[in-house]
Design an enzyme around this catalytic site. Sequence first.
Site, PDB file in Angstrom:
ATOM      1  N   ASP A  22       0.839  -1.207   0.000  1.00 47.31           N
ATOM      2  CA  ASP A  22       0.000   0.000   0.000  1.00 47.31           C
ATOM      3  C   ASP A  22       0.872   1.254   0.000  1.00 47.31           C
ATOM      4  O   ASP A  22       2.024   1.232   0.411  1.00 47.31           O
ATOM      5  CB  ASP A  22      -0.918  -0.028   1.229  1.00 47.31           C
ATOM      6  N   ASN A  70     -10.880  -2.354  -5.532  1.00 52.66           N
ATOM      7  CA  ASN A  70     -10.093  -1.364  -6.288  1.00 52.66           C
ATOM      8  C   ASN A  70     -10.752  -0.943  -7.608  1.00 52.66           C
ATOM      9  O   ASN A  70     -10.330   0.036  -8.224  1.00 52.66           O
ATOM     10  CB  ASN A  70      -8.669  -1.877  -6.551  1.00 52.66           C
TER      11      ASN A  70
END
Length: 257
Positions: A22, A70
């Site tokens: 991330d 996502n």
Amino acid sequence: MHKKENATGFENLPRHIAIIMDGNGRWASKRLLPRTMGHREGMKAIKRVVEACIEIKVQALTLYAFSTENWRRPKSEVSYLMDLLIEFLNRELQELHENNIKINVWGDYYSLPPKCVKEIERAIELTRNNQAMAFNLAINYGSRPEIVRGVKSWGRDLLEGRVNIDDLDEDLFSKYLYTHDLPDPDLLIRTAGEFRLSNFLLWQVAYTELWITDVSWPEFTREHLLQAISDYAKRDRRFGGLNNSKQEGKNVKSKNI
Ligand code: IPE
Ligand code: IPE
Ligand code: MG
């Protein structure tokens, strides 16, 4: 040549390392770059980490590359990520294969653009008999969809008489998940400082050691990985029991999962 870190002094090497990669976007924004540049830089971190894991002789490395959530991102970012995936596989496949790495893709990759599906299938097919390390890419992956998929598949086996309801236990259910032939992750790393799982391997991380760093994924180096492994090696994994030194009775051992 690098000192071999496996034999390395770390007695308790994690067999399976999972990483929530991330912070690509924040890395880029901080540098006034488009988010996509963060993803591109993140690809270099993937290469560093894979190479280190091969060298250390980890049994399995799982990277969270694209979640079922996502898709909520702008189309342009999603398609950049897909193109990057193809580029990565194209560029690295041969070397991974030469290193005897088995590539698995976890998640519903059939619904990705056809060029991705093709590249993914080529990678899986080419490396299917490799044995040095399982390199698992979670793409269009979500843990809840994985569990639902597992339940459906078990239900089909039940309806068609291949299993009995009373035989269902945790071990059997685990066979219906993408991780069916691997140990659960021993170590879960998350970069960029968020304290959450974001729908990643919820079943499998029941007793996984968590290691969270503020370092963003594009900045993540081999040294950060070694630090995580070294910290892991010092953890006392009790699995609900007692610290090893406090155990009484000869036959009491921590459950080794
Ligand atoms: C991780 O970086 C990569 C993917 C989720 C594909 P992010 O893109 O989430 O970066 P941040 O969290 O916005 O900084
Ligand atoms: C998790 O990162 C998914 C991947 C690394 C592929 P996100 O950036 O999507 O997670 P959230 O939205 O912060 O939970
Ligand atoms: Mg993020």
